[in-house]
Design a protein around this motif. Sequence first.
Motif, PDB file in Angstrom:
ATOM      1  N   HIS A 198     -15.173  -3.834 -16.591  1.00 19.80           N
ATOM      2  CA  HIS A 198     -15.588  -5.133 -16.066  1.00 19.80           C
ATOM      3  C   HIS A 198     -17.118  -5.234 -15.978  1.00 19.80           C
ATOM      4  O   HIS A 198     -17.791  -4.246 -15.656  1.00 19.80           O
ATOM      5  CB  HIS A 198     -14.927  -5.380 -14.712  1.00 19.80           C
ATOM      6  CG  HIS A 198     -13.447  -5.580 -14.833  1.00 19.80           C
ATOM      7  ND1 HIS A 198     -12.592  -5.579 -13.753  1.00 19.80           N
ATOM      8  CD2 HIS A 198     -12.673  -5.785 -15.929  1.00 19.80           C
ATOM      9  CE1 HIS A 198     -11.346  -5.776 -14.188  1.00 19.80           C
ATOM     10  NE2 HIS A 198     -11.371  -5.900 -15.493  1.00 19.80           N
ATOM     11  N   THR A 256      -8.474  -8.244  -2.288  1.00 21.46           N
ATOM     12  CA  THR A 256      -7.408  -7.722  -3.129  1.00 21.46           C
ATOM     13  C   THR A 256      -7.893  -7.738  -4.570  1.00 21.46           C
ATOM     14  O   THR A 256      -8.322  -8.774  -5.054  1.00 21.46           O
ATOM     15  CB  THR A 256      -6.156  -8.609  -3.008  1.00 21.46           C
ATOM     16  OG1 THR A 256      -5.822  -8.728  -1.632  1.00 21.46           O
ATOM     17  CG2 THR A 256      -4.992  -8.016  -3.754  1.00 21.46           C
ATOM     18  N   SER A 257      -7.818  -6.619  -5.236  1.00 21.22           N
ATOM     19  CA  SER A 257      -8.271  -6.554  -6.628  1.00 21.22           C
ATOM     20  C   SER A 257      -7.439  -7.496  -7.482  1.00 21.22           C
ATOM     21  O   SER A 257      -6.237  -7.639  -7.283  1.00 21.22           O
ATOM     22  CB  SER A 257      -8.114  -5.140  -7.166  1.00 21.22           C
ATOM     23  OG  SER A 257      -8.755  -4.223  -6.309  1.00 21.22           O
ATOM     24  N   ASN A 258      -8.107  -8.107  -8.438  1.00 26.30           N
ATOM     25  CA  ASN A 258      -7.415  -8.991  -9.356  1.00 26.30           C
ATOM     26  C   ASN A 258      -6.451  -8.186 -10.244  1.00 26.30           C
ATOM     27  O   ASN A 258      -6.835  -7.183 -10.838  1.00 26.30           O
ATOM     28  CB  ASN A 258      -8.479  -9.688 -10.209  1.00 26.30           C
ATOM     29  CG  ASN A 258      -7.883 -10.582 -11.248  1.00 26.30           C
ATOM     30  OD1 ASN A 258      -7.547 -10.137 -12.330  1.00 26.30           O
ATOM     31  ND2 ASN A 258      -7.722 -11.831 -10.915  1.00 26.30           N
ATOM     32  N   ASP A 260     -12.865  -0.501  -8.291  1.00 23.31           N
ATOM     33  CA  ASP A 260     -12.094  -1.672  -7.843  1.00 23.31           C
ATOM     34  C   ASP A 260     -10.634  -1.317  -7.573  1.00 23.31           C
ATOM     35  O   ASP A 260      -9.821  -2.209  -7.310  1.00 23.31           O
ATOM     36  CB  ASP A 260     -12.118  -2.775  -8.911  1.00 23.31           C
ATOM     37  CG  ASP A 260     -13.429  -3.547  -8.924  1.00 23.31           C
ATOM     38  OD1 ASP A 260     -14.250  -3.356  -8.011  1.00 23.31           O
ATOM     39  OD2 ASP A 260     -13.625  -4.352  -9.856  1.00 23.31           O
ATOM     40  N   GLN A 261     -10.285  -0.029  -7.653  1.00 19.53           N
ATOM     41  CA  GLN A 261      -8.873   0.339  -7.510  1.00 19.53           C
ATOM     42  C   GLN A 261      -8.405   0.234  -6.056  1.00 19.53           C
ATOM     43  O   GLN A 261      -7.249  -0.107  -5.809  1.00 19.53           O
ATOM     44  CB  GLN A 261      -8.645   1.760  -8.045  1.00 19.53           C
ATOM     45  CG  GLN A 261      -7.191   2.110  -8.300  1.00 19.53           C
ATOM     46  CD  GLN A 261      -6.595   1.357  -9.492  1.00 19.53           C
ATOM     47  OE1 GLN A 261      -7.296   1.048 -10.432  1.00 19.53           O
ATOM     48  NE2 GLN A 261      -5.315   1.054  -9.437  1.00 19.53           N
ATOM     49  N   HIS A 311      -8.612   2.729 -15.325  1.00 18.25           N
ATOM     50  CA  HIS A 311      -9.696   2.751 -14.334  1.00 18.25           C
ATOM     51  C   HIS A 311      -9.826   4.153 -13.745  1.00 18.25           C
ATOM     52  O   HIS A 311      -8.849   4.736 -13.285  1.00 18.25           O
ATOM     53  CB  HIS A 311      -9.339   1.736 -13.251  1.00 18.25           C
ATOM     54  CG  HIS A 311     -10.338   1.613 -12.150  1.00 18.25           C
ATOM     55  ND1 HIS A 311     -10.655   2.650 -11.302  1.00 18.25           N
ATOM     56  CD2 HIS A 311     -11.081   0.574 -11.750  1.00 18.25           C
ATOM     57  CE1 HIS A 311     -11.565   2.250 -10.436  1.00 18.25           C
ATOM     58  NE2 HIS A 311     -11.844   0.988 -10.684  1.00 18.25           N
ATOM     59  N   HIS A 368     -16.746  -2.904  -3.784  1.00 20.34           N
ATOM     60  CA  HIS A 368     -17.060  -4.127  -3.036  1.00 20.34           C
ATOM     61  C   HIS A 368     -16.689  -3.907  -1.566  1.00 20.34           C
ATOM     62  O   HIS A 368     -15.840  -3.084  -1.256  1.00 20.34           O
ATOM     63  CB  HIS A 368     -16.308  -5.328  -3.618  1.00 20.34           C
ATOM     64  CG  HIS A 368     -16.509  -5.482  -5.105  1.00 20.34           C
ATOM     65  ND1 HIS A 368     -17.695  -5.900  -5.665  1.00 20.34           N
ATOM     66  CD2 HIS A 368     -15.683  -5.224  -6.140  1.00 20.34           C
ATOM     67  CE1 HIS A 368     -17.576  -5.909  -6.990  1.00 20.34           C
ATOM     68  NE2 HIS A 368     -16.368  -5.502  -7.306  1.00 20.34           N
ATOM     69  N   HIS A 408      -5.426  -3.211 -12.524  1.00 19.68           N
ATOM     70  CA  HIS A 408      -6.623  -4.050 -12.437  1.00 19.68           C
ATOM     71  C   HIS A 408      -7.360  -3.988 -13.767  1.00 19.68           C
ATOM     72  O   HIS A 408      -7.865  -4.988 -14.271  1.00 19.68           O
ATOM     73  CB  HIS A 408      -7.522  -3.568 -11.295  1.00 19.68           C
ATOM     74  CG  HIS A 408      -8.845  -4.257 -11.230  1.00 19.68           C
ATOM     75  ND1 HIS A 408      -8.977  -5.592 -10.915  1.00 19.68           N
ATOM     76  CD2 HIS A 408     -10.103  -3.806 -11.474  1.00 19.68           C
ATOM     77  CE1 HIS A 408     -10.266  -5.923 -10.944  1.00 19.68           C
ATOM     78  NE2 HIS A 408     -10.962  -4.860 -11.294  1.00 19.68           N
ATOM     79  N   GLY A 433     -12.707  -9.048  -9.712  1.00 17.40           N
ATOM     80  CA  GLY A 433     -11.699  -8.638  -8.761  1.00 17.40           C
ATOM     81  C   GLY A 433     -11.727  -9.362  -7.436  1.00 17.40           C
ATOM     82  O   GLY A 433     -11.301  -8.824  -6.422  1.00 17.40           O
ATOM     83  N   TRP A 441       0.090  -1.564 -11.374  1.00 17.15           N
ATOM     84  CA  TRP A 441      -0.705  -1.546 -10.142  1.00 17.15           C
ATOM     85  C   TRP A 441       0.078  -0.916  -8.998  1.00 17.15           C
ATOM     86  O   TRP A 441      -0.411  -0.048  -8.281  1.00 17.15           O
ATOM     87  CB  TRP A 441      -1.123  -2.983  -9.806  1.00 17.15           C
ATOM     88  CG  TRP A 441      -1.903  -3.134  -8.546  1.00 17.15           C
ATOM     89  CD1 TRP A 441      -1.462  -3.631  -7.360  1.00 17.15           C
ATOM     90  CD2 TRP A 441      -3.286  -2.793  -8.337  1.00 17.15           C
ATOM     91  NE1 TRP A 441      -2.470  -3.621  -6.432  1.00 17.15           N
ATOM     92  CE2 TRP A 441      -3.606  -3.109  -7.009  1.00 17.15           C
ATOM     93  CE3 TRP A 441      -4.273  -2.239  -9.160  1.00 17.15           C
ATOM     94  CZ2 TRP A 441      -4.869  -2.901  -6.467  1.00 17.15           C
ATOM     95  CZ3 TRP A 441      -5.534  -2.038  -8.620  1.00 17.15           C
ATOM     96  CH2 TRP A 441      -5.827  -2.359  -7.294  1.00 17.15           C
ATOM     97  N   LEU A 455      -9.973  -1.557  -2.558  1.00 19.51           N
ATOM     98  CA  LEU A 455     -11.028  -2.290  -1.855  1.00 19.51           C
ATOM     99  C   LEU A 455     -10.503  -2.620  -0.463  1.00 19.51           C
ATOM    100  O   LEU A 455      -9.329  -2.937  -0.303  1.00 19.51           O
ATOM    101  CB  LEU A 455     -11.361  -3.591  -2.602  1.00 19.51           C
ATOM    102  CG  LEU A 455     -11.822  -3.440  -4.061  1.00 19.51           C
ATOM    103  CD1 LEU A 455     -11.950  -4.812  -4.724  1.00 19.51           C
ATOM    104  CD2 LEU A 455     -13.148  -2.696  -4.134  1.00 19.51           C
TER     105      LEU A 455
END
Length: 366
Positions: A114, A241-243, A234-235, A221, A279, A217, A11, A259, A237
């Motif tokens: 992930h 920016t989350s992938n 990771d929803q 999740h 993160h 993401h 992410g 998303w 952060l």
Amino acid sequence: MSDTSLTAYAGPVLGSPDAERAPEERRGLHYPHGRWVPGPGALFEVAPGVHWLRMPLPMGGLDHINLWALEDGDGWVLVDTGLSDDVTRGLWAQLFEDGLGGRPVRRVIVTHFHPDHIGLAGWLCARWGVPLEMARTEYLLARMLALDIRPEPPGEAIDFSVRAGWPDTAIQALRSQPWGRYGKIVSALPAGFRRLRGGEVLSIGGREWRLVTGRGHSPEHLCLVTDGLMISGDQVLPRITSNVSVYPTEPYADPLGDWLESIEALRAIDPDVLVLPAHNEPFRGLHVRLDQLAADHHDKLAKLHALCAVPRTAFESFSTLFRKPIGERDYGIATGEAVAHLHWLEARGRLRRLSDDSGVDRFEAI
Ligand SMILES: [Zn+2]
């Protein structure tokens, strides 16, 4: 599309405006501990019974993951696990020795599939004799990827890269790579699991944690929300920016639609929660951050739509979408993100897809 590269799952960001914006410009976000972080493998209590644990990641640009250890009676509940490597295993072993006060791990919960989140789940569950607990789609996807090891990439991955307009040299390089890295960076997963569902409430250490599903993401999740706290995975952060990517597994997907819908749904959560992200650092300002995330994507969508006044491939959109130049090793992750933005516009009638005889897709503004 490159294989399951670590970065594609973790992410991080390719030159997203977020990653490069100075901290003082992150208006409305408050970090109660500033930039202070606990050392590798050390516990820090962010709220009564809720401990922050940071593990290293061997990746450029994203060098850590935050895990959460929740006190639960005479034991612990772990949320996420770290990557399956010797360093992280060593830090866990040390924690079992002293840091966790000799108390056993009772539950292992994973937010999504992930590798930095699920990496040591199998190892931890085996060590403590407890089931793996996570959402069903995430578990099934993790098991599938862990088993999918091949001497060369599947045709779907080659087709995906051709369609995105990769240069021939990059396609040839992709063909020569083995496939199935995921299985090498995730410890053997249990053959069964305990399913967690969005909306379910878990009683842990005297708190009621509600599970909230996010999408885009990763497919299902889970975030954990209780009074005043949100474990966001990771929803959400604060500074990256989350992938959000399309993958060859589902090449016509619209993950950015998922998303942006999730961003809307997360607005139902108390804006004053302390967000505990996977993160960066804990922060307050959930709704401000949701606004920023949505605005960043809409900004990219507007630029992309303008670029497509002339028909463009995903590959040709990199310099518009990403500030940093994209080298060949990042083609996979950049393509995933570019295609996600193109598909969002296509699905809403803003772009049309033009497929040529060589299998390349271009998108033209409508
Ligand atoms: Zn992730």
